[in-house]
Design an enzyme around this catalytic site. Structure first.
Site, PDB file in Angstrom:
ATOM      1  N   TYR B 295       0.843  -1.205   0.000  1.00 45.48           N
ATOM      2  CA  TYR B 295       0.000   0.000   0.000  1.00 45.48           C
ATOM      3  C   TYR B 295       0.873   1.249   0.000  1.00 45.48           C
ATOM      4  CZ  TYR B 295      -4.380   2.543   0.792  1.00 45.48           C
ATOM      5  OH  TYR B 295      -5.489   3.347   0.655  1.00 45.48           O
ATOM      6  N   TYR B 345      -5.714   5.547  -7.479  1.00 49.02           N
ATOM      7  CA  TYR B 345      -5.953   5.394  -6.051  1.00 49.02           C
ATOM      8  C   TYR B 345      -7.415   5.023  -5.869  1.00 49.02           C
ATOM      9  CZ  TYR B 345      -6.398   6.673  -1.102  1.00 49.02           C
ATOM     10  OH  TYR B 345      -6.638   6.675   0.258  1.00 49.02           O
TER      11      TYR B 345
END
Lengths: 468, 392
Positions: B295, B345
């Site tokens: 991440y 994103y």
């Protein structure tokens, strides 16, 4: 009136101002010899605790062998005191000041002071100063107003006629209300700024905000086992007690981590914005702002001290600034110091008491340094610090770092943004040269005192340090 | 404690909208498209779906998505809290639902116009004051201007740099890796636009020590995953990406992105908790992972994640990165879709989809001989992680 002067008239006026350039005035003898009460008053006001100035026993074993006056007091001794100013027609500098006053240039600020010390002054020394008019500038537009710079040089001799020091000095005489920043909108931007995000609070956290409003940094403490916790909780994670109180933290801490925020810009804040994670000496951490410090001066581990910034009628935030490092009781040796060494930051909160007491301690009774009404009338926002104090505080800062036996050879400062009350000036400095001169080991320190408007003082100082 | 649903479930379908900066469509419209695409990918009629799991941050309620998909009955529906920390959490909950029999086919989805409507990067500056605990938690940071996710992460980054000697260049190297993979991914926003470390160092400060190129994008788009049992997945169209394990984690003294009060703030203990659960329940370890989706909302927290999962020792992620191990031919190529800096994103869900493609062998940046793929979720928040494996 002078607004309407033609170029030819201006030229004639400057020529008149410059008529006495190069000539010297009547020697002025100090009203009192160098004396302990005035020194003590100076040291108290400047918070200068160097024992060589006030403690005969320590001073007797120091480099001067007896009590010495703080060198930055050089021109305090011959200040005229709180008596009406008599315009001496034979004094070229005061003649120029009178002409400028008459032409409307009634505002006055000192901009440069350069002391050279041939020797430290001892109790009983009786000084005489002779002022020479060195230069009067053309009319200049400055941030403060339209005016003329007047430069003088004063030579100081003792009662035996020995040359003990000299001072190069420059002031600006300006017309109030003609500054670049003058105008009705001045200052409005700050008042239109939206307040900071209001802290969300409830019964569990009110103690913290009530504390900050009262000037206390309150940290939650378990009433059973004494454990501290921040942010506060409802139950002690260590012992399980739900009896929670608080302790008042000392406000001393160190910087554990930090960020400098640039984007996005929230209108309530100034950017770049220093945000720190401070570890209190009691052991807990909190997020806060690091004020009175450039982003580039932030370092993990730096010592900090709390203060309380009021952001709303009923809210103050605990924020931190660099902590004043204690005075160095031993003196650095020449070999211990290297070019590039940085001095610790030192905050100087600019209270009205500091500004007024230091002005009086330096025998500077100019009303702009102690009388707000008169300061406003003369085009200032408030009373402001006098230049002798800027010298005195700079000297204290350097001396507190170098140690009591460091001997000042000179002290050169230049002033910028005025030091108004309720701001804070943070001193920083670094060693910029080392050399041998006349058998002495000299270290040059460059320093700066910055307030919220910009640099108030920048300067250099030459110190003689012991070899061993 | 053991996760008894290890290897029981699989991701059988993935679907996404194009990733854009101004979709010109509602997030709901995109959510529906992504969910339909995931069903289509799996070869499952959407009306067979009877479970839905999404983020508590999701603004498109599952009942409306279900209505649009023609789903008549839902027997499991739930939400996972804490923003991007939910990315693998929604899959973990879907696994639990299909393992327990609460549902047969579960859609996990995330959809938003996060660039053109509500910009996440702006943070909580406009959040009104209130007395609830969720609001009070912001009083310890917002009044001081610490209001954006970038600033919350930056506080960890400065301390990490101080303790381990990492530099902003090390953060930049993560960004360069992401953008290199994005450059060869036609679905990535930054397709054919790689960057150099110099570009990174020249990009402007956002919150020191974070520069613009340390921060992920804001994206308009949607991503959906279809989870079912590995057994049922065999009957569907695609090679199943078996979920070796999926876990969530909250660690001691956890705060939302501001867990600054622990003895040490250079690690991510909640991610370490996920790692322990994954390795323990799957029997796998760092050596078994060929590629990972780490991440990357902000580059600095990629480093401690590598340490928490045992790819390198604590404080040594900078060396692991400097040695090129995250790159295409490195020991652990990461974010082969370009990551959230390079591709898009979508709160981590697009990364899990890339993990599925690596298992299937269909990634545009396919890594050789992939057996197991690690994917992680948002860092500094309560988080989650999962490992995808080849079917046995």
């Amino acid at each position: 009136m002078s607004d309407e002067m033609t170029d030819a008239q201006k030229e004639a006026f400057v020529a008149k101002l410059r008529r006495e350039v190069g000539s010297t005035g009547t020697p002025t003898t100090a009203r009192d010899p160098v004396n302990q009460p005035m020194i003590r008053h100076w040291c108290d006001a400047m918070e200068d605790a160097n024992p060589l100035y006030t403690d005969p026993e320590t001073a007797s074993s120091g480099p001067h062998g007896e009590i010495a006056a703080p060198p930055a007091m050089l021109n305090a001794w011959t200040m005229i005191g709180l008596v009406p100013r008599v315009n001496d027609p034979k004094d070229p500098a005061s003649g120029v000041y009178a002409m400028l006053d008459e032409a409307g240039y009634v505002g006055v600020v000192a901009t440069n002071s350069e002391h050279v010390y041939h020797r430290y002054l001892k109790l009983g020394d009786h000084l005489t100063g002779v002022v020479k008019l060195v230069d009067v500038s053309e009319e200049k537009q400055t941030a403060l107003g339209i005016g003329h710079f007047v430069t003088t040089e004063t030579e100081y001799h003792d009662q035996h006629g020995d040359h003990v020091g000299s001072m190069f000095f420059r002031i600006l005489k300006f017309r109030p209300g003609t500054g670049r920043t003058a105008g009705p909108s001045d200052g409005d931007t700050a008042s239109e700024r939206p307040p900071r995000p209001r802290p969300s609070r409830n019964q569990d956290t009110d103690f913290f905000w009530q504390g900050s409003r009262a000037g206390e940094l309150r940290i939650q403490q378990c009433l059973n086992c004494g454990r501290l916790q921040h942010p506060p909780g409802n139950r002690c994670p260590a012992c399980g007690s739900t009896e929670m109180g608080y302790t008042v933290a000392s406000g001393k801490g160190t910087l554990y981590s930090f960020v400098v925020s640039h984007h996005p810009r929230v209108p309530s804040f100034d950017y770049p914005l220093n945000i720190g994670l401070v570890e209190l000496e009691e052991g807990v951490r909190l997020v806060t702002n690091i004020t009175d410090c450039d982003p580039g001066q932030l370092k993990v581990g730096m010592p900090l001290e709390a203060w309380h910034m009021q952001t709303h009628d009923d809210v103050s935030l605990p924020v931190f600034r660099p902590a004043r490092v204690p005075r160095n009781p031993t003196t650095l040796t020449f070999d211990e110091v290297s070019v590039g060494d940085e001095l610790p930051l030192c905050p100087i909160p600019l209270t009205p008491t500091l500004i007024v007491s230091t002005a009086i301690a330096s025998r500077d009774y100019q009303d702009v340094h102690h009388d707000r009404d008169m300061a406003l009338k003369k085009g200032s926002e408030d009373i402001f610090m006098n230049i002798l104090t800027s010298s005195g505080l700079s000297a204290r800062y350097i001396s507190d770092w170098a140690g009591p036996d460091a001997v000042f050879k000179n002290l050169k400062i230049r002033l910028g943004a005025p030091n108004y009350p309720y701001d804070c000036m943070t001193m920083s400095g670094s060693v910029t040269a080392k050399r041998e001169a006349d058998g002495e080991d000299i270290v040059e320190v460059s320093f700066r005192g910055q307030n919220s408007r910009g640099p108030h003082v920048t300067g250099t100082i030459d110190l003689a340090l012991p070899r061993q | 404690m053991t996760l008894n649903y290890a290897y029981h479930s699989a991701i059988a379908g993935i679907g996404a909208t194009p990733f854009t900066k101004d979709s010109g469509r509602t997030p709901m419209d995109q959510a529906v498209e992504a969910c339909l695409a995931a069903c289509e990918d799996a070869g499952l009629p959407p009306e067979k779906v009877n479970g839905m799991v999404t983020y508590s941050a999701e603004q498109n309620p599952e009942i409306e998505v279900a209505r649009n998909l023609g789903i008549e009955e839902l027997t499991h529906f739930s939400m996972v809290h804490h923003g991007g920390g939910a990315a693998c959490g929604v899959v973990a909950v879907a696994c639990q639902a299909v393992y327990s029999g609460a549902a047969d086919y579960v859609l996990c989805y995330r959809a938003f116009n996060e660039r053109s409507w509500h910009r996440f990067g702006a943070g909580v500056q406009d959040r009104p004051a209130g007395a609830e605990a969720s609001e009070v938690s912001f009083s310890w940071s917002s009044p001081f201007g610490l209001v954006t996710p970038a600033s919350w992460v930056a506080m960890f980054a400065t301390r990490y740099m101080h303790e381990y000697g990492a530099t902003t260049e090390d953060f930049g190297r993560v960004s360069v890796v992401d953008r290199a993979f994005a450059a060869t991914n036609p679905y990535a926003h930054f397709f054919q636009r790689p960057i150099t470390l110099e570009d990174h160092q020249n990009s402007r400060w956002i919150v020191e020590p974070l520069r613009l190129l340390d921060c992920c994008q804001e994206t308009d788009g949607a991503q959906a995953l279809l989870v079912t049992t590995a057994e049922r997945a065999k009957d569907l169209k695609q090679t199943p990406a078996v979920i070796a394990s999926a876990a969530q984690g909250v660690a001691e003294d956890q705060h939302m992105m501001r867990s600054y009060y622990r003895d040490n703030i250079t690690g991510i203990p909640e991610m370490g908790l996920c790692a322990r659960q994954l390795y323990q329940s799957s029997g796998l370890s760092a050596e078994d992972i060929q590629t990972a989706i780490i991440y990357d909302h902000f580059t600095p927290l990629v480093l401690p994640q590598l340490e928490e999962f045992g790819f390198c020792d604590r404080g040594e992620a900078k060396d692991f990165i400097r040695d090129g191990h995250l790159e295409r031919d490195g020991r652990l190529p990461i974010n082969t879709n370009g990551g959230q800096l390079g591709e898009a994103y979508i709160h981590g869900l697009n990364g899990i989809a890339e993990g599925v493609r690596q298992i299937r062998g269909t990634s545009v940046n396919q890594i050789d001989n992939v057996e197991n793929v690690l994917a992680t979720a948002g860092t500094a928040v309560p988080t989650s992680a999962l490992i995808l494996s080849q079917p046995s």
